[in-house]
Every structure is written in structure tokens, then in C-alpha cells.
Design a protein around this motif. Structure first.
Motif, PDB file in Angstrom:
ATOM      1  N   ARG A 174     -34.126 -34.210  84.213  1.00  0.00           N
ATOM      2  CA  ARG A 174     -35.289 -35.104  84.145  1.00  0.00           C
ATOM      3  C   ARG A 174     -35.899 -35.264  82.755  1.00  0.00           C
ATOM      4  O   ARG A 174     -36.453 -36.308  82.437  1.00  0.00           O
ATOM      5  N   TYR A 175     -35.825 -34.240  81.954  1.00  0.00           N
ATOM      6  CA  TYR A 175     -36.554 -34.251  80.683  1.00  0.00           C
ATOM      7  C   TYR A 175     -36.100 -35.315  79.682  1.00  0.00           C
ATOM      8  O   TYR A 175     -36.951 -35.973  79.067  1.00  0.00           O
ATOM      9  N   PRO A 176     -34.795 -35.511  79.462  1.00  0.00           N
ATOM     10  CA  PRO A 176     -34.404 -36.470  78.418  1.00  0.00           C
ATOM     11  C   PRO A 176     -35.004 -37.862  78.612  1.00  0.00           C
ATOM     12  O   PRO A 176     -35.495 -38.467  77.648  1.00  0.00           O
ATOM     13  N   GLU A 177     -34.967 -38.378  79.823  1.00  0.00           N
ATOM     14  CA  GLU A 177     -35.516 -39.715  80.065  1.00  0.00           C
ATOM     15  C   GLU A 177     -37.021 -39.745  79.836  1.00  0.00           C
ATOM     16  O   GLU A 177     -37.557 -40.679  79.236  1.00  0.00           O
ATOM     17  N   ALA A 178     -37.713 -38.711  80.322  1.00  0.00           N
ATOM     18  CA  ALA A 178     -39.165 -38.650  80.138  1.00  0.00           C
ATOM     19  C   ALA A 178     -39.516 -38.548  78.653  1.00  0.00           C
ATOM     20  O   ALA A 178     -40.444 -39.210  78.168  1.00  0.00           O
ATOM     21  N   ALA A 179     -38.761 -37.738  77.902  1.00  0.00           N
ATOM     22  CA  ALA A 179     -39.025 -37.572  76.469  1.00  0.00           C
ATOM     23  C   ALA A 179     -38.749 -38.873  75.724  1.00  0.00           C
ATOM     24  O   ALA A 179     -39.499 -39.253  74.816  1.00  0.00           O
ATOM     25  N   ARG A 180     -37.703 -39.555  76.104  1.00  0.00           N
ATOM     26  CA  ARG A 180     -37.373 -40.823  75.453  1.00  0.00           C
ATOM     27  C   ARG A 180     -38.467 -41.868  75.696  1.00  0.00           C
ATOM     28  O   ARG A 180     -38.904 -42.539  74.773  1.00  0.00           O
ATOM     29  N   LYS A 181     -38.915 -41.978  76.933  1.00  0.00           N
ATOM     30  CA  LYS A 181     -39.970 -42.945  77.257  1.00  0.00           C
ATOM     31  C   LYS A 181     -41.261 -42.626  76.508  1.00  0.00           C
ATOM     32  O   LYS A 181     -41.936 -43.523  76.002  1.00  0.00           O
ATOM     33  N   ARG A 182     -41.591 -41.342  76.426  1.00  0.00           N
ATOM     34  CA  ARG A 182     -42.799 -40.943  75.708  1.00  0.00           C
ATOM     35  C   ARG A 182     -42.666 -41.270  74.221  1.00  0.00           C
ATOM     36  O   ARG A 182     -43.598 -41.775  73.590  1.00  0.00           O
ATOM     37  N   HIS A 183     -41.505 -41.025  73.666  1.00  0.00           N
ATOM     38  CA  HIS A 183     -41.246 -41.308  72.253  1.00  0.00           C
ATOM     39  C   HIS A 183     -41.378 -42.809  71.977  1.00  0.00           C
ATOM     40  O   HIS A 183     -42.013 -43.209  70.992  1.00  0.00           O
ATOM     41  N   PHE A 184     -40.804 -43.617  72.845  1.00  0.00           N
ATOM     42  CA  PHE A 184     -40.888 -45.069  72.669  1.00  0.00           C
ATOM     43  C   PHE A 184     -42.336 -45.541  72.759  1.00  0.00           C
ATOM     44  O   PHE A 184     -42.766 -46.381  71.976  1.00  0.00           O
ATOM     45  N   ALA A 185     -43.063 -45.006  73.726  1.00  0.00           N
ATOM     46  CA  ALA A 185     -44.470 -45.415  73.892  1.00  0.00           C
ATOM     47  C   ALA A 185     -45.300 -45.020  72.677  1.00  0.00           C
ATOM     48  O   ALA A 185     -46.126 -45.800  72.193  1.00  0.00           O
ATOM     49  N   GLU A 186     -45.075 -43.813  72.150  1.00  0.00           N
ATOM     50  CA  GLU A 186     -45.840 -43.336  70.994  1.00  0.00           C
ATOM     51  C   GLU A 186     -45.553 -44.143  69.731  1.00  0.00           C
ATOM     52  O   GLU A 186     -46.415 -44.276  68.862  1.00  0.00           O
ATOM     53  N   HIS A 187     -44.335 -44.672  69.633  1.00  0.00           N
ATOM     54  CA  HIS A 187     -43.938 -45.388  68.424  1.00  0.00           C
ATOM     55  C   HIS A 187     -43.897 -46.902  68.619  1.00  0.00           C
ATOM     56  O   HIS A 187     -43.407 -47.628  67.746  1.00  0.00           O
ATOM     57  N   GLY A 188     -44.386 -47.362  69.765  1.00  0.00           N
ATOM     58  CA  GLY A 188     -44.453 -48.799  70.013  1.00  0.00           C
ATOM     59  C   GLY A 188     -43.102 -49.477  70.062  1.00  0.00           C
ATOM     60  O   GLY A 188     -42.962 -50.633  69.651  1.00  0.00           O
ATOM     61  N   ILE A 189     -42.096 -48.781  70.540  1.00  0.00           N
ATOM     62  CA  ILE A 189     -40.746 -49.339  70.624  1.00  0.00           C
ATOM     63  C   ILE A 189     -40.548 -49.958  72.003  1.00  0.00           C
ATOM     64  O   ILE A 189     -40.825 -49.318  73.022  1.00  0.00           O
ATOM     65  N   ASP A 190     -40.066 -51.177  72.029  1.00  0.00           N
ATOM     66  CA  ASP A 190     -39.772 -51.844  73.293  1.00  0.00           C
ATOM     67  C   ASP A 190     -38.428 -51.318  73.807  1.00  0.00           C
ATOM     68  O   ASP A 190     -37.385 -51.523  73.164  1.00  0.00           O
ATOM     69  N   GLU A 191     -38.448 -50.637  74.934  1.00  0.00           N
ATOM     70  CA  GLU A 191     -37.246 -49.986  75.439  1.00  0.00           C
ATOM     71  C   GLU A 191     -36.148 -50.989  75.775  1.00  0.00           C
ATOM     72  O   GLU A 191     -34.986 -50.759  75.497  1.00  0.00           O
ATOM     73  N   ALA A 192     -36.522 -52.119  76.369  1.00  0.00           N
ATOM     74  CA  ALA A 192     -35.517 -53.127  76.730  1.00  0.00           C
ATOM     75  C   ALA A 192     -34.851 -53.682  75.480  1.00  0.00           C
ATOM     76  O   ALA A 192     -33.614 -53.844  75.429  1.00  0.00           O
ATOM     77  N   ALA A 193     -35.645 -53.951  74.446  1.00  0.00           N
ATOM     78  CA  ALA A 193     -35.077 -54.469  73.199  1.00  0.00           C
ATOM     79  C   ALA A 193     -34.173 -53.428  72.543  1.00  0.00           C
ATOM     80  O   ALA A 193     -33.127 -53.751  71.988  1.00  0.00           O
ATOM     81  N   TYR A 194     -34.587 -52.169  72.614  1.00  0.00           N
ATOM     82  CA  TYR A 194     -33.790 -51.084  72.051  1.00  0.00           C
ATOM     83  C   TYR A 194     -32.437 -51.012  72.742  1.00  0.00           C
ATOM     84  O   TYR A 194     -31.401 -50.861  72.089  1.00  0.00           O
ATOM     85  N   GLU A 195     -32.437 -51.093  74.073  1.00  0.00           N
ATOM     86  CA  GLU A 195     -31.192 -51.009  74.825  1.00  0.00           C
ATOM     87  C   GLU A 195     -30.277 -52.186  74.506  1.00  0.00           C
ATOM     88  O   GLU A 195     -29.057 -52.018  74.426  1.00  0.00           O
ATOM     89  N   GLN A 196     -30.839 -53.371  74.302  1.00  0.00           N
ATOM     90  CA  GLN A 196     -30.026 -54.548  73.990  1.00  0.00           C
ATOM     91  C   GLN A 196     -29.403 -54.413  72.596  1.00  0.00           C
ATOM     92  O   GLN A 196     -28.292 -54.857  72.352  1.00  0.00           O
TER      93      GLN A 196
END
Length: 198
Positions: A174-196
Motif C-alpha cells: 500500500r505504501y508506494p502508491e500513497a507516497a507517490r500521491k502525497r508527493h505529487f500533491a505536495e509538488h503540484g504535479i498532475d498525476e494523469a499528465a505525469y503518467e501520459q
């Protein structure tokens, strides 16, 4: 990633199951599985650096087999489960101390080289390694206590062993996904754009 952890810990599971019947047979079976896992990993192209835990496991199983055969009545063998998990704890903490968490080699199998080079990846594998190392340490202590004061409480021994692996495994899943989402939110990264972009 969990399938790799399952394969990595298979020698320890084999040792735990077979040693309940006979220490020598358990050690030999654990060694055989540990060597088979190393061969399998090498044939699949895994470098030695990605097999820290597997190599450590083979060393432990070889030493335990030699000791169990040469001194089958040694009192320390009654603490076999605690010693085994204690060895895993030493391996995990040692890897962290030298900056090579054992989780890194396992996690690299599921990501690109670009992802593996990021600080986020390094942070995630380090946190996971700390959780496993802590889990191993606490489990080894708990097993030593049970093996000393209630060695015939098989159900309790099994419960401690299962919990010692299950809790870090669930965290790892569970941790990797939660850590990634938190990191993206803290740095203002759009996850969908990152994945594309990947």
C-alpha cells in the motif's frame, strides 16, 4: 512487487515449516530452496546487487545446516525461529546502514531506470526497508520470548511468524502508491499528465 517478496522469503518459510519437524531437515530444505532461488534469479537476469537478501539467506542457511548437523542437540537450536528472523533483521539494518536497502533491488524490477533514479523512489524503498527491518526485529524478540517461556504454544509461534511477515507485506503493498500521491500533491504535479508523459 509482492510476488518477488514471496519468492525471496520462500527459503525462510520452508525453514519454518520443516524445522517444526526436524532442525536438520529444516535447515537443509531452507538451503536447497535458497540456492534454487538464487539460480532462478540469476537465470532471469537479476544482478547480484539486486539479491542482497537472497545471498544473505543462502549464507545463513548454509551456516545453520552445518551447525545443525554438527551439533544437533545444541540448546540454541530451540531458538531457531528467533535466530532466523534476527538474521533477517541484521541483514535489513545492515543494508540500510551502508545505503543499500534490500528493498531497492526488489523494487527496481518493477520500474524503469528513470524512475529508479528519482529521490522519490529512493525514499519509498528506504521507508519500506525500515518497516521490514523493524518488523523483523520485533518479530525476532517476540519469537525469542515465546520460544523461551512457551515453546509448546505452536499456535502462538505461528501467529507471531505470520504477523511478522504479514504486517510489513501489507505496508509494502500500500505504501508506494500513497507516497507517490502525497508527493505529487505536495509538488503540484498532475498525476494523469505525469503518467501520459512516461
Amino acid at each position: 512487487m509482492l510476488k518477488y517478496y514471496g519468492l525471496t522469503f520462500l527459503p525462510w518459510i520452508t525453514l519454518a515449516v520443516v524445522a517444526d519437524i526436524d532442525d536438520r531437515a529444516g535447515a537443509a530444505a531452507g538451503l536447497a530452496v535458497a540456492l534454487a532461488v538464487l539460480v532462478l534469479q540469476r537465470r532471469s537476469g537479476q544482478p547480484w546487487g539486486a539479491q542482497i537478501l537472497e545471498c544473505s539467506t543462502a549464507v545463513y542457511m548454509a551456516a545453520l545446516t552445518a551447525f545443525a548437523v554438527s551439533a544437533p542437540d545444541a540448546g540454541i537450536l530451540k531458538y531457531g525461529a528467533a535466530l532466523a528472523i534476527g538474521w533477517l533483521a541484521v541483514t535489513a539494518w545492515g543494508g540500510l546502514a551502508i545505503g543499500r536497502p534490500f528493498t531497492e533491488g526488489i523494487a527496481r524490477r518493477d520500474v524503469t531506470a528513470e524512475v529508479a533514479a528519482t529521490g522519490l523512489f529512493r525514499s519509498i524503498v528506504t521507508v519500506i526497508a525500515v518497516v521490514w527491518a523493524t518488523g523483523f526485529t520485533l518479530t525476532a524478540i517476540a519469537l525469542a520470548c515465546v520460544q523461551h517461556w512457551a515453546p509448546h504454544q505452536t499456535a502462538l509461534l505461528i501467529a507471531v511468524k505470520v504477523a511478522g511477515f504479514a504486517v510489513p507485506a501489507v505496508f509494502t503493498a500500500r505504501y508506494p502508491e500513497a507516497a507517490r500521491k502525497r508527493h505529487f500533491a505536495e509538488h503540484g504535479i498532475d498525476e494523469a499528465a505525469y503518467e501520459q508523459a512516461r
